[in-house]
Design an enzyme around this catalytic site. Structure first.
Site, PDB file in Angstrom:
ATOM      1  N   ARG A  12       0.807  -1.221   0.000  1.00  0.00           N
ATOM      2  CA  ARG A  12       0.000   0.000   0.000  1.00  0.00           C
ATOM      3  C   ARG A  12       0.840   1.272   0.000  1.00  0.00           C
ATOM      4  O   ARG A  12       0.645   2.163  -0.826  1.00  0.00           O
ATOM      5  CB  ARG A  12      -0.879   0.042   1.264  1.00  0.00           C
ATOM      6  CG  ARG A  12      -2.107  -0.793   1.168  1.00  0.00           C
ATOM      7  CD  ARG A  12      -2.510  -1.251   2.556  1.00  0.00           C
ATOM      8  NE  ARG A  12      -1.817  -2.500   2.788  1.00  0.00           N
ATOM      9  CZ  ARG A  12      -2.392  -3.675   2.678  1.00  0.00           C
ATOM     10  NH1 ARG A  12      -3.662  -3.755   2.430  1.00  0.00           N
ATOM     11  NH2 ARG A  12      -1.704  -4.782   2.831  1.00  0.00           N
ATOM     12  N   THR A  13       1.750   1.370   0.971  1.00  0.00           N
ATOM     13  CA  THR A  13       2.452   2.639   1.150  1.00  0.00           C
ATOM     14  C   THR A  13       3.301   2.967  -0.072  1.00  0.00           C
ATOM     15  O   THR A  13       3.269   4.083  -0.593  1.00  0.00           O
ATOM     16  CB  THR A  13       3.327   2.582   2.423  1.00  0.00           C
ATOM     17  OG1 THR A  13       2.499   2.179   3.508  1.00  0.00           O
ATOM     18  CG2 THR A  13       3.946   3.922   2.733  1.00  0.00           C
ATOM     19  N   LYS A  27      24.728  -5.375  -2.095  1.00  0.00           N
ATOM     20  CA  LYS A  27      26.194  -5.461  -2.159  1.00  0.00           C
ATOM     21  C   LYS A  27      26.822  -4.813  -0.932  1.00  0.00           C
ATOM     22  O   LYS A  27      28.033  -4.639  -0.854  1.00  0.00           O
ATOM     23  CB  LYS A  27      26.701  -4.771  -3.425  1.00  0.00           C
ATOM     24  CG  LYS A  27      26.170  -5.385  -4.711  1.00  0.00           C
ATOM     25  CD  LYS A  27      26.697  -4.613  -5.917  1.00  0.00           C
ATOM     26  CE  LYS A  27      26.062  -5.128  -7.197  1.00  0.00           C
ATOM     27  NZ  LYS A  27      26.268  -4.201  -8.314  1.00  0.00           N
ATOM     28  N   ARG A  35      11.496   3.827   3.790  1.00  0.00           N
ATOM     29  CA  ARG A  35      11.068   2.881   4.830  1.00  0.00           C
ATOM     30  C   ARG A  35      12.276   2.051   5.218  1.00  0.00           C
ATOM     31  O   ARG A  35      13.003   1.542   4.360  1.00  0.00           O
ATOM     32  CB  ARG A  35       9.954   1.977   4.307  1.00  0.00           C
ATOM     33  CG  ARG A  35       9.639   0.831   5.256  1.00  0.00           C
ATOM     34  CD  ARG A  35       8.407   0.079   4.857  1.00  0.00           C
ATOM     35  NE  ARG A  35       7.205   0.833   5.167  1.00  0.00           N
ATOM     36  CZ  ARG A  35       5.974   0.327   5.103  1.00  0.00           C
ATOM     37  NH1 ARG A  35       5.790  -0.929   4.746  1.00  0.00           N
ATOM     38  NH2 ARG A  35       4.921   1.062   5.414  1.00  0.00           N
ATOM     39  N   HIS A  78       5.103   6.376  11.458  1.00  0.00           N
ATOM     40  CA  HIS A  78       4.579   6.170  10.104  1.00  0.00           C
ATOM     41  C   HIS A  78       3.563   7.288   9.875  1.00  0.00           C
ATOM     42  O   HIS A  78       2.355   7.072   9.847  1.00  0.00           O
ATOM     43  CB  HIS A  78       3.916   4.783  10.042  1.00  0.00           C
ATOM     44  CG  HIS A  78       3.570   4.309   8.664  1.00  0.00           C
ATOM     45  ND1 HIS A  78       3.679   5.101   7.535  1.00  0.00           N
ATOM     46  CD2 HIS A  78       3.107   3.103   8.234  1.00  0.00           C
ATOM     47  CE1 HIS A  78       3.295   4.392   6.481  1.00  0.00           C
ATOM     48  NE2 HIS A  78       2.947   3.183   6.871  1.00  0.00           N
TER      49      HIS A  78
HETATM   50  C1  NCD Z   1       1.828  -0.803   8.291  1.00  0.00           C
HETATM   51  C2  NCD Z   1       3.328  -0.692   8.332  1.00  0.00           C
HETATM   52  O1  NCD Z   1       4.050  -1.205   7.489  1.00  0.00           O
HETATM   53  O2  NCD Z   1       3.762  -0.047   9.257  1.00  0.00           O
HETATM   54  N1  NCD Z   1       1.298  -1.084   7.051  1.00  0.00           N
HETATM   55  C3  NCD Z   1       1.098  -0.068   6.171  1.00  0.00           C
HETATM   56  O3  NCD Z   1       1.926   0.800   5.999  1.00  0.00           O
HETATM   57  N2  NCD Z   1      -0.082  -0.046   5.536  1.00  0.00           N
HETATM   58  C4  NCD Z   1       1.298  -1.664   9.335  1.00  0.00           C
HETATM   59  C5  NCD Z   1       1.718  -3.085   9.335  1.00  0.00           C
HETATM   60  O4  NCD Z   1       2.582  -3.526   8.598  1.00  0.00           O
HETATM   61  O5  NCD Z   1       1.175  -3.777  10.167  1.00  0.00           O
END
Ligand code: NCD
Length: 320
Positions: free
Chosen positions: A65-66, A93, A115, A143
């Protein structure tokens, strides 16, 4: 007519909501409303707002999703967007985070969406490179774009945020979503109730006004306006934090019966991906109260808003 906002997010790093004022959050939510209309009106989505801007998505942890929504958000606004996957880049690497960031910077990008599994990684990035940094999740720390899309989804349904009672349930310990949600919700005047197994709920972290910690999820759910169910972060679990999956679902799973404790018009959220049958029963996940699917669309709108505001300052022509 909406009052025009005096806040401006131009050039601001989006690391955690603790660095955002209520006015800044309000500006993002109001801009997202306009962005959502653009997504929903169908037809041509490509706007010129971010033409000439380059954005790199740098993801060291899995994401559906993100990552996709940041990518589409940038593309809908006319930016050039490239996604780097840690599994297929020089990261395998052994290139360090600092060197990877500097390499991306040298290519002339305007923003890096990142991320990483380490708490503080996004903050570190703001110190070593100039492009704007957007934290798309750093370990269990923050987040912010998820919390903003949660607030946006709640406001779209309830018409307001202030005074609402929200229950955040489950694996609070490992959840960057919970931490960012709590910060954003408190800033917007909401009451936050937390519940989950004791081993996944570090009570001492939440001794602040407006935050209530419960041992039984039933107590947290009682008369709640909104329920946000968290994924059990199986990949971050140390062994033995709860007895078994079955036991967890029995004591802490959100099912229809428990849902009836909340307000009649309760809204159910989950950041995804879901462990269905564990933290949430399928009939709740797909039931009438669920806005889980809508959260995904709202995620694109929120990320369009964030990118526009930090890369253009939300010039009038860029958001109207
Ligand atoms: C979340 C994440 O990765 O922090 N998911 C997301 O971004 N939609 C929550 C999760 O992974 O549980």
């Amino acid at each position: 007519m909406e009052k025009s906002s005096s806040v401006n997010l131009f050039g601001k790093n989006v690391v955690a909501l603790e660095n955002f004022s209520a006015e800044e959050i309000r500006l993002v939510l109001n801009t997202a409303r306009k962005m959502k209309q653009i997504i929903r009106r169908g037809g041509e989505k490509k706007l010129p707002n971010l033409r000439g801007k380059a954005i790199v998505n740098l993801f060291y942890e899995p994401s559906t999703r993100t990552r996709t929504s940041f990518e589409l958000a940038g593309k809908y606004l006319g930016a050039d967007v490239v996604s780097i996957n840690s599994g297929t880049s020089s990261i395998v690497k052994g290139e360090s985070l600092r060197d990877t960031l500097r390499t991306i910077e040298a290519m002339g990008v305007d923003a890096i969406v990142m991320r990483h599994k380490a708490e503080g990684a996004a903050d570190f990035a703001t110190q070593v490179v100039k492009p704007v940094i957007i934290n798309a999740g750093d370990g269990a720390h923050a987040h912010p774009s998820q919390a903003l899309l949660d607030l946006f989804t709640i406001e779209q349904h309830k018409g307001h945020l202030e005074g609402l009672k929200v229950a955040i349930l489950g694996d609070i310990l490992h959840s960057r979503v919970a931490r960012s949600d709590i910060q954003g919700m408190r800033k917007m005047g909401m009451e936050v109730h937390l519940a989950g197994p004791k081993t996944l709920l570090p009570r001492f972290l939440f001794q602040e006004p407006g935050i209530f910690v419960h041992e039984r999820i039933e107590e947290a759910m009682e008369a709640a306006d909104v329920i946000n169910v968290l994924r059990i972060q199986l990949e971050r679990q140390k062994a033995g934090l709860f007895p078994s999956m079955r036991e967890y679902a029995r004591v802490f799973g959100v099912n229809e019966k428990r849902l009836s404790l909340a307000k009649k018009d309760v809204l159910v959220l989950h950041p995804g991906p879901m462990n269905k049958g564990l933290e949430i029963a399928p009939d709740v996940a797909y039931g009438d109260h669920s806005a889980i699917q809508e959260q995904v669309q709202n995620g694109v709108a929120i990320r369009m808003a964030i990118l526009t505001l930090i890369l253009t300052g939300g010039r009038k022509d860029a958001v109207d």
